[in-house]
Write an enzyme that holds these catalytic residues in place. Sequence first.
Site, PDB file in Angstrom:
ATOM      1  N   ASP A   1      55.456  54.298   1.884  1.00  0.00           N
ATOM      2  CA  ASP A   1      56.504  54.950   1.113  1.00  0.00           C
ATOM      3  C   ASP A   1      56.668  56.352   1.700  1.00  0.00           C
ATOM      4  OD1 ASP A   1      58.029  56.367  -0.618  1.00  0.00           O
ATOM      5  OD2 ASP A   1      56.863  55.889  -2.422  1.00  0.00           O
TER       6      ASP A   1
ATOM      7  N   GLN B   1      58.599  61.098   0.466  1.00  0.00           N
ATOM      8  CA  GLN B   1      58.311  62.535   0.435  1.00  0.00           C
ATOM      9  C   GLN B   1      58.154  63.155   1.815  1.00  0.00           C
ATOM     10  OE1 GLN B   1      58.380  64.839  -1.864  1.00  0.00           O
ATOM     11  NE2 GLN B   1      58.900  63.398  -3.476  1.00  0.00           N
TER      12      GLN B   1
ATOM     13  N   LYS C   1      66.670  62.323  -0.686  1.00  0.00           N
ATOM     14  CA  LYS C   1      65.575  63.293  -0.524  1.00  0.00           C
ATOM     15  C   LYS C   1      65.517  63.831   0.900  1.00  0.00           C
ATOM     16  CE  LYS C   1      62.515  60.878  -3.758  1.00  0.00           C
ATOM     17  NZ  LYS C   1      62.446  61.607  -5.021  1.00  0.00           N
TER      18      LYS C   1
ATOM     19  N   CYS D   1      56.783  61.170 -12.631  1.00  0.00           N
ATOM     20  CA  CYS D   1      56.800  59.712 -12.417  1.00  0.00           C
ATOM     21  C   CYS D   1      55.481  59.224 -11.843  1.00  0.00           C
ATOM     22  CB  CYS D   1      57.946  59.291 -11.502  1.00  0.00           C
ATOM     23  SG  CYS D   1      59.559  59.657 -12.156  1.00  0.00           S
TER      24      CYS D   1
HETATM   25  C1  LIG Z   1      56.671  59.213  -3.191  1.00  0.00           C
HETATM   26  C2  LIG Z   1      57.912  58.716  -3.840  1.00  0.00           C
HETATM   27  N1  LIG Z   1      58.205  57.425  -3.813  1.00  0.00           N
HETATM   28  C3  LIG Z   1      59.319  56.928  -4.373  1.00  0.00           C
HETATM   29  C4  LIG Z   1      60.203  57.739  -5.026  1.00  0.00           C
HETATM   30  C5  LIG Z   1      61.408  57.123  -5.667  1.00  0.00           C
HETATM   31  O1  LIG Z   1      62.574  57.543  -5.059  1.00  0.00           O
HETATM   32  P1  LIG Z   1      63.965  57.095  -5.679  1.00  0.00           P
HETATM   33  O2  LIG Z   1      63.994  57.584  -7.073  1.00  0.00           O
HETATM   34  O3  LIG Z   1      64.966  57.748  -4.808  1.00  0.00           O
HETATM   35  O4  LIG Z   1      64.012  55.616  -5.607  1.00  0.00           O
HETATM   36  C6  LIG Z   1      59.944  59.098  -5.092  1.00  0.00           C
HETATM   37  C7  LIG Z   1      60.880  59.987  -5.819  1.00  0.00           C
HETATM   38  O5  LIG Z   1      60.565  60.844  -6.579  1.00  0.00           O
HETATM   39  C8  LIG Z   1      58.772  59.608  -4.487  1.00  0.00           C
HETATM   40  O6  LIG Z   1      58.474  60.905  -4.541  1.00  0.00           O
END
Ligand SMILES: Cc1ncc(COP(=O)(O)O)c(C=O)c1O
Lengths: 150, 412
Positions: free
Chosen positions: B196, B199, B222, B362
């Site tokens: 993932d 970030q 992002k 989150c």
């Molecule tokens: C590490 C990480 N993964 C996934 C996400 C999810 O991104 P999105 O809300 O654009 O799907 C985020 C967003 O805050 C994140 O920081």
Amino acid sequence: MSINSVYTQIITDAARDKTNRREIPGAQFTLSGVNPSCGDEIAVQLELDTQESYASLAEVPDDVVITDCSYLGQGCAISQASAAFLAELLTGKTVGQARELRDTFLGMIKGSVTDEEALDKLEDAQALAGVAKMPARVKCATLAWHTLSE
Amino acid sequence: MNRQDFPTTALTENDYPIRYFDSGATSLRPSAVLSAIERSSIHNNANPHRGIYTLSVRATQEYEDARRTVAEFINAETEEIIFTRNATESLNLIAFTLPPVLFQDKTKNNIVIPISEHHSNFVPWQRFVKSNGYELRFLYCDKQTGDIPDSEIEAKIDEGTAIVSFATVSNVLGVHLPVEKLTQKAHSVGAVVILDAAQSVAHEQLDVKALDCDLAVFSGHKMYGPFGIGVLYGKKELLDKMPPFLTGGDMIDDVTETLTTYSPVPYKFEAGTQNVTGAAGLAEAVRYIKNLGYDAIAEEENAVLQYLTEELEKLPFVTLTIPSPTVPRASVVSFSMDDVHPHDAATVLSEYGVCVRAGKHCAHPLLDYLGVPFRATLRASLGVYNDTSDVDALIHALKETYAFLTKTSKPV
Ligand SMILES: Cc1ncc(COP(=O)(O)O)c(C=O)c1O
């Protein structure tokens, strides 16, 4: 600054005053709520003047008196102050009055209740009226009150 | 720095300039990206992959060019790039379509993720194992350094592990995860690695070949791109084995009354009318990052980051969530203010034009595990527009906020 109308002395004092942040040993109801935007949890406890047992607060008749009310849990100043106001206000009221006060409070935060006479019944909890103008904090202010609707 | 490229930095709040410290949640967008969205919306406004007329052909071209641009950007093959809405959708696509392939191997019985994962790399796996009894295992980090100890990696990833899925950078801790170590260990037991990169992709090169990850995800919004467009990368041979996720138009070869044959990858994963303007905006964001160059971005951001952490450490009422990282911090710093709930602090900071995130980010399981006060933190994260004047404004606002909320001095 508008912030001064929200973080008033009365609110910060209420948030720090832990008089009613306590466990009621004989409480009939422990009503909990979670603020999904921050994960803060609050539980409201009610001790009722009745020998009957009810499955939910919704089933309790309007004329039953709340003999004690408290709250548990940690949170921001707004949610803590709001819970403290609630506990203070509901102690000694009937369940029917509590329901009305809840509706008035939620109406005040939504901006739909502005009638001064109605708002006066909220006593110190009126201090949170400014939150109506802060959409990001509405859930904090209403957390404790929403538990009464569970 | 690059502030002038981002129109939002010119906004004010109560006459204070906006100080944007929430790039970890979503970045600001440069004028070049905004113009690309408008240009594409006007000149290539047609349904891609469908029409015969020129406008539609151009829309198709724009979309496929964007795919090529993203592929080059992360060193992938073009057909290995699937467009989604965001990282969350990419991860859900994987969580629904990969396990049926991997768990055909009856020796496989668990999935491993760090405790620090964002809900989008947490909930889909939890939901999957709940429905079938496989095990979801967590890698716990050290609370001072944020590091996952080697012993933890050795203990949790075993022959039964089918998937190891993790963020390159934690969105709360701001630490880099040991990508190579985790990948090697995972591959040594025959597990699939999902990165993932949500970030990290705006700050550091993601080279999927060099890292040898099997799948990777990130969000356009992002990394200076538009909302509503995200990326899923997968090794071709793996994507070929995975069944479609959503079905419908655009992703089929043929449909009869009783049978459908699917398009080859990447199209079999892209059902329905696709986000052409989003793809155009994302491609422009990629070009924006490439023009700046990751080396220059790192140099500038690291200078601001170092100043930020030093200044935060000087405040007696501030505690950094990860006080002593052993690897260089990423552009995300979480911290707490003594006796002040992060939500209250963020509300007051906002009065000074300072935009920070407050809460559980989150990542509820992580905040519960860390046991920080209020089980929540403040978080400042950086983008290429931030400079030391932003840090000065943040530090000033933090002092005022602390004084105001604890009433140790005159209110604002
Ligand atoms: C590490 C990480 N993964 C996934 C996400 C999810 O991104 P999105 O809300 O654009 O799907 C985020 C967003 O805050 C994140 O920081």
